[in-house]
Design an enzyme around this catalytic site. Structure first.
Site, PDB file in Angstrom:
ATOM      1  N   GLY A   1       0.997  -3.203  -7.436  1.00  0.00           N
ATOM      2  CA  GLY A   1      -0.204  -3.612  -8.123  1.00  0.00           C
ATOM      3  C   GLY A   1      -0.394  -2.886  -9.395  1.00  0.00           C
ATOM      4  O   GLY A   1       0.166  -3.187 -10.488  1.00  0.00           O
ATOM      5  N   CYS A   2      -1.256  -1.948  -9.218  1.00  0.00           N
ATOM      6  CA  CYS A   2      -1.575  -1.138 -10.448  1.00  0.00           C
ATOM      7  C   CYS A   2      -0.653  -0.094 -11.066  1.00  0.00           C
ATOM      8  O   CYS A   2      -0.637  -0.152 -12.107  1.00  0.00           O
ATOM      9  CB  CYS A   2      -2.839  -0.292  -9.797  1.00  0.00           C
ATOM     10  SG  CYS A   2      -4.295  -0.988  -9.442  1.00  0.00           S
ATOM     11  N   VAL A   3       0.508   0.233 -10.144  1.00  0.00           N
ATOM     12  CA  VAL A   3       1.341   1.001 -10.801  1.00  0.00           C
ATOM     13  C   VAL A   3       2.318  -0.267 -11.839  1.00  0.00           C
ATOM     14  O   VAL A   3       2.694   0.035 -12.816  1.00  0.00           O
ATOM     15  CB  VAL A   3       2.239   1.570  -9.747  1.00  0.00           C
ATOM     16  CG1 VAL A   3       3.572   2.002 -10.405  1.00  0.00           C
ATOM     17  CG2 VAL A   3       1.503   2.853  -9.000  1.00  0.00           C
TER      18      VAL A   3
END
Length: 219
Positions: free
Chosen positions: A158-160
């Site tokens: 996701g955010c990575v």
């Protein structure tokens, strides 16, 4: 052996090799570290979106990286989520609100104590997956003349990953220390690392990344 070798079939690996994907980007002269969303809400299984199984070892690995990075005075940036009070801020996330399932727990957007940012380390609030989207991160990296971004945190898929893709899009060299990224699910974790390594970043063992940091000229 790469972390994804037990999951990615040889036929897929051959297709990427045929396209000339993978390989190594290297390491620049002015790296910075981004610690993405290492908050209790993601690293602790007592929260609806938390996963201690990966959150705890990821925290320990990032601790090691931060010690090495601080010793070399690398710029370090943290991200955490902003509170979303309006429908527009909440957007169309396909997940439950990240609230504690037990009383008396730390705020879900609090960065875990083991990784507590130092006074001169910037904490960036964000509404969306990428550390770049709607934030001043590029401006801060330009100030420090950064050419390489070491991306860590949760979640890998996701955010990575979103941060890695945006860093690549801004023409930074991107490095992901393998042990410094975690997810809720092993499959999405391994596949995301594989895909990022094929296209956008060097996914490398933490020890190798720390060796490159140690070899940097003293500032």
């Amino acid at each position: 052996m790469a972390i994804w070798d037990d999951l990615i079939p040889d036929s897929d690996k051959r297709m990427f090799a045929k396209a000339g994907m993978g390989g190594t980007l290297g390491f620049g002269q002015r790296p910075a570290v981004v610690v993405v969303d290492m908050t209790y809400g993601f690293t602790d299984s007592r929260y609806p979106l938390g996963a201690s199984e990966m959150g705890e070892p990821t925290t320990q690995a990032i601790q090691r990286l931060l010690e090495a990075s601080r010793a070399r005075r690398l710029p370090i940036f943290f991200t955490r989520g902003l509170e979303r009070t309006s429908p527009a801020q909440k957007g169309y996330w396909k997940m439950v609100p990240n609230i504690p399932s037990e009383t008396g727990l730390p705020d879900h957007n609090q960065i875990v104590e083991e990784l507590g940012p130092l006074e001169d380390e910037v904490v960036i609030g964000k509404l969306r997956p990428s550390a770049f989207h709607g934030t001043s991160l590029v401006d801060l990296l330009v100030f420090h003349q950064v050419d390489t971004l070491i991306v860590t945190g949760m979640t890998t898929s996701g955010c990575v990953r979103a941060t890695v893709v945006d860093a690549f899009s801004y023409n930074f060299i991107v490095v992901v220390p393998e042990e410094c990224s975690g997810d809720r699910a092993v499959v999405s974790h391994k596949v995301s690392l594989f895909d990022m390594h094929m296209k956008y970043a060097d996914v490398a063992p933490l020890d190798a990344v720390m060796s490159r940091i140690a070899a940097l000229p003293s500032s």
